[in-house]
Scaffold this active site. Structure first.
Site, PDB file in Angstrom:
ATOM      1  N   GLU A   1      -3.593   0.814   5.010  1.00  0.00           N
ATOM      2  CA  GLU A   1      -3.326  -0.577   5.390  1.00  0.00           C
ATOM      3  C   GLU A   1      -2.301  -0.709   6.512  1.00  0.00           C
ATOM      4  OE1 GLU A   1      -0.842  -3.109   3.421  1.00  0.00           O
ATOM      5  OE2 GLU A   1       0.646  -1.525   3.216  1.00  0.00           O
ATOM      6  N   ASN A   2      -1.573   0.376   6.828  1.00  0.00           N
ATOM      7  CA  ASN A   2      -0.612   0.365   7.936  1.00  0.00           C
ATOM      8  C   ASN A   2      -1.063   1.223   9.111  1.00  0.00           C
ATOM      9  OD1 ASN A   2       1.679   0.486   5.313  1.00  0.00           O
ATOM     10  ND2 ASN A   2       1.654  -1.236   6.730  1.00  0.00           N
TER      11      ASN A   2
ATOM     12  N   HIS B   1      -0.358  -1.285  -5.377  1.00  0.00           N
ATOM     13  CA  HIS B   1       0.434  -1.503  -4.167  1.00  0.00           C
ATOM     14  C   HIS B   1       1.464  -2.588  -4.466  1.00  0.00           C
ATOM     15  CE1 HIS B   1       0.737  -0.859   0.203  1.00  0.00           C
ATOM     16  NE2 HIS B   1       1.037  -2.137   0.289  1.00  0.00           N
TER      17      HIS B   1
ATOM     18  N   ASN C   1      -0.969  -5.293   1.176  1.00  0.00           N
ATOM     19  CA  ASN C   1      -0.646  -6.614   1.716  1.00  0.00           C
ATOM     20  C   ASN C   1      -0.960  -6.750   3.200  1.00  0.00           C
ATOM     21  OD1 ASN C   1       1.690  -4.743   1.716  1.00  0.00           O
ATOM     22  ND2 ASN C   1       2.711  -6.355   2.870  1.00  0.00           N
ATOM     23  N   HIS C   2      -1.155  -5.623   3.919  1.00  0.00           N
ATOM     24  CA  HIS C   2      -1.515  -5.691   5.336  1.00  0.00           C
ATOM     25  C   HIS C   2      -3.011  -5.490   5.591  1.00  0.00           C
ATOM     26  CE1 HIS C   2       2.570  -6.109   6.664  1.00  0.00           C
ATOM     27  NE2 HIS C   2       2.938  -4.976   6.086  1.00  0.00           N
TER      28      HIS C   2
ATOM     29  N   HIS D   1       3.332   1.330  -1.135  1.00  0.00           N
ATOM     30  CA  HIS D   1       3.941   0.183  -0.457  1.00  0.00           C
ATOM     31  C   HIS D   1       5.367   0.424   0.021  1.00  0.00           C
ATOM     32  CE1 HIS D   1       4.839  -3.880   0.857  1.00  0.00           C
ATOM     33  NE2 HIS D   1       5.843  -3.947   0.006  1.00  0.00           N
TER      34      HIS D   1
END
Length: 270
Positions: free
Chosen positions: A43-44, A156, A71-72, A181
């Site tokens: 996600e990053n 996460h 969350n990303h 996370h």
């Protein structure tokens, strides 16, 4: 058929530094650990926030079987249409209904004849107040267990307590719960009493000469000035953080959980 299957989980890939390192070192680590199934949290991976189709292909080229998020996951809108078509690309299931993508998947484990269930959840403590991950997990596990008892969960979340509470809730119900996370690896990998492998946070794959992957000076200004700063990825001291989990194919319980950090941290002065 094998009595156990081995899962290699790669944690929180941060930008091009993390991707480039992974493409350099992971083939040899893959040969060393010989996993049956590979999962990566990405996600990053695109500029530190979100991901794109090109990165997804790069990970599949490394023989990654499933990609998890957090969350990303929704930070880059161009990935939305693709998320609807690729059920190996996951995002947290407990985002509200109507969002693109899949929150869990059930996949063939190579030629073993077994299936792996992968569930992606996101915590709510100190994070966005999305749907409840605990009740969402109950709903998903009922469905996954119809096909397999080999279940791997990427939880996460920001709060250690929330990750632990979830792991205790599903102890004996899933094979492993790994936290992501915070980008900081914890030293608590263990098997809980009923057979679930657990670690609070696996860490990150990317530059550790940083503040959780971000440029140090930029991050320091963010905290000392109390104002937004341009998001800038660090470049140096790249390391891969992961965890290797062995799972009994009959019981679905974890038989071994081993963190992998490469290169290892130096904890003594020269």
């Amino acid at each position: 058929m094998s009595d156990t299957v081995r899962v290699f989980f790669i944690s929180d890939i941060v930008g091009e530094p993390g991707l480039a390192l992974l493409e350099t070192i992971f083939p040899s680590l893959r040969d060393k650990y010989d996993p049956d199934f590979i999962i990566a949290n990405a996600e990053n991976s695109h500029e530190g926030r979100g991901l794109n189709r090109h990165i997804v292909k790069r990970l599949y080229d490394l023989e990654v079987d499933a990609i998890t998020g957090g969350n990303h996951s929704f930070d880059k809108w161009k990935i939305f249409s693709y998320m609807k078509t690729d059920d190996h690309l996951l995002r947290p299931l407990n985002f509200p209904k109507g969002n693109a993508g899949y929150g869990y998947g059930i996949y063939d484990i190579g030629k073993t004849g077994f299936k792996m269930g992968v569930l992606n959840l996101q915590g709510r403590t100190f994070m966005a107040d999305i749907d409840d991950p605990f009740s969402t997990s109950d709903w998903a596990l009922d469905r996954i267990k119809e096909e397999t008892n080999l279940i791997f969960v990427d939880f996460h979340a920001e709060a250690t307590a929330e990750k632990m509470a979830y792991a205790w809730t599903v102890d004996g119900e899933v094979s492993a719960v790994v936290g992501t996370h915070t980008h900081t690896p914890t030293n608590d990998a263990r098997i809980l009493p009923k057979g679930t492998g657990y670690i609070t946070d696996v860490g990150m794959t990317g530059p550790f000469d940083s503040v959780i992957g971000m440029d140090k000076d930029t991050s320091i200004r963010r905290f000392t000035l109390g104002t937004p700063q341009r998001y800038k990825i660090a470049k140096n001291d790249n390391r891969m953080c992961g965890v290797v989990v062995d799972i009994d194919t009959e019981t679905g319980k974890c038989t071994s959980i081993e963190p992998v950090i490469y290169p290892e941290f130096q904890n003594k002065a020269d």
